[in-house]
Design an enzyme around this catalytic site. Structure first.
Site, PDB file in Angstrom:
ATOM      1  N   CYS A  49       0.165  13.908  -5.561  1.00  0.00           N
ATOM      2  CA  CYS A  49       0.786  14.316  -4.311  1.00  0.00           C
ATOM      3  C   CYS A  49       0.523  15.806  -4.091  1.00  0.00           C
ATOM      4  O   CYS A  49       0.788  16.626  -4.985  1.00  0.00           O
ATOM      5  CB  CYS A  49       2.285  14.045  -4.359  1.00  0.00           C
ATOM      6  SG  CYS A  49       3.160  14.591  -2.868  1.00  0.00           S
ATOM      7  N   CYS A  52       4.120  17.747  -4.295  1.00  0.00           N
ATOM      8  CA  CYS A  52       4.928  17.942  -5.517  1.00  0.00           C
ATOM      9  C   CYS A  52       4.154  17.741  -6.805  1.00  0.00           C
ATOM     10  O   CYS A  52       4.715  17.879  -7.881  1.00  0.00           O
ATOM     11  CB  CYS A  52       6.132  17.009  -5.490  1.00  0.00           C
ATOM     12  SG  CYS A  52       5.715  15.262  -5.703  1.00  0.00           S
ATOM     13  N   CYS A  97       5.410   9.244  -1.274  1.00  0.00           N
ATOM     14  CA  CYS A  97       5.543   9.667  -2.667  1.00  0.00           C
ATOM     15  C   CYS A  97       6.984   9.424  -3.098  1.00  0.00           C
ATOM     16  O   CYS A  97       7.915   9.891  -2.442  1.00  0.00           O
ATOM     17  CB  CYS A  97       5.179  11.151  -2.783  1.00  0.00           C
ATOM     18  SG  CYS A  97       5.552  11.870  -4.404  1.00  0.00           S
ATOM     19  N   CYS A 100       8.861  13.018  -3.898  1.00  0.00           N
ATOM     20  CA  CYS A 100       9.301  13.982  -2.883  1.00  0.00           C
ATOM     21  C   CYS A 100       9.470  13.372  -1.490  1.00  0.00           C
ATOM     22  O   CYS A 100       9.923  14.050  -0.574  1.00  0.00           O
ATOM     23  CB  CYS A 100       8.340  15.164  -2.819  1.00  0.00           C
ATOM     24  SG  CYS A 100       6.735  14.800  -2.070  1.00  0.00           S
ATOM     25  N   CYS A 122      -4.158   3.050   2.585  1.00  0.00           N
ATOM     26  CA  CYS A 122      -4.942   3.953   3.424  1.00  0.00           C
ATOM     27  C   CYS A 122      -4.215   5.300   3.399  1.00  0.00           C
ATOM     28  O   CYS A 122      -3.158   5.457   4.008  1.00  0.00           O
ATOM     29  CB  CYS A 122      -5.007   3.366   4.832  1.00  0.00           C
ATOM     30  SG  CYS A 122      -6.036   4.281   5.958  1.00  0.00           S
TER      31      CYS A 122
END
Length: 136
Positions: A49, A52, A97, A100, A122
């Site tokens: 991510c 984070c 995610c 976060c 995607c």
């Protein structure tokens, strides 16, 4: 705020993300197809991510779907959450995610790709960072 382990205010996110990352990760935006850094990326490693740094996808689950965004057939277990998205006049499954709450993109099922899950995650490149595999 949110119920995620990493919880920041909009101002805190703006301080660490680029304007484009903020638009996509925190405001559920979408980058233009074919423009993302990781769309045609083939290196071995882990996609994390961009907000984070939580590990999200292994390169072994990435495939070329031809959609214009990085595509994965599965996430690292527990890393990605799903929620219904009724924007754009249709119902889709948004992926975020789980650390976060950052918007990653959408998941599509049953498109006939020859992958173990018949799913296509995607993902916006701008939502990701990449850590190359350690060579031994």
């Amino acid at each position: 705020m949110s119920n995620f382990p990493v919880n920041k205010s909009a101002d805190e996110w703006r301080a660490i993300l680029s304007p484009e990352q903020f638009r996509v990760l925190r405001q559920a935006g979408t980058e233009r197809p074919g423009t993302g850094e990781y769309n045609k990326h083939k290196e071995q490693g882990v996609y994390k991510c961009a907000g984070c740094d939580a590990p999200l996808y292994k390169s072994t689950t990435k495939f070329d779907s031809g959609c214009g965004w990085p595509a994965f057939f599965d996430a690292i277990p527990g890393a990605v959450g799903r929620k219904e998205d009724r924007s754009m006049g249709m119902t889709r499954i948004e992926i975020v995610c789980n650390n976060c709450g950052g918007h990653l993109g959408h998941v599509f099922k049953g498109e006939g790709f020859k992958t173990p899950t018949d799913e296509r995650h995607c993902v916006n490149s701008v939502s990701l960072s990449f850590k190359p595999e350690e060579s031994s």
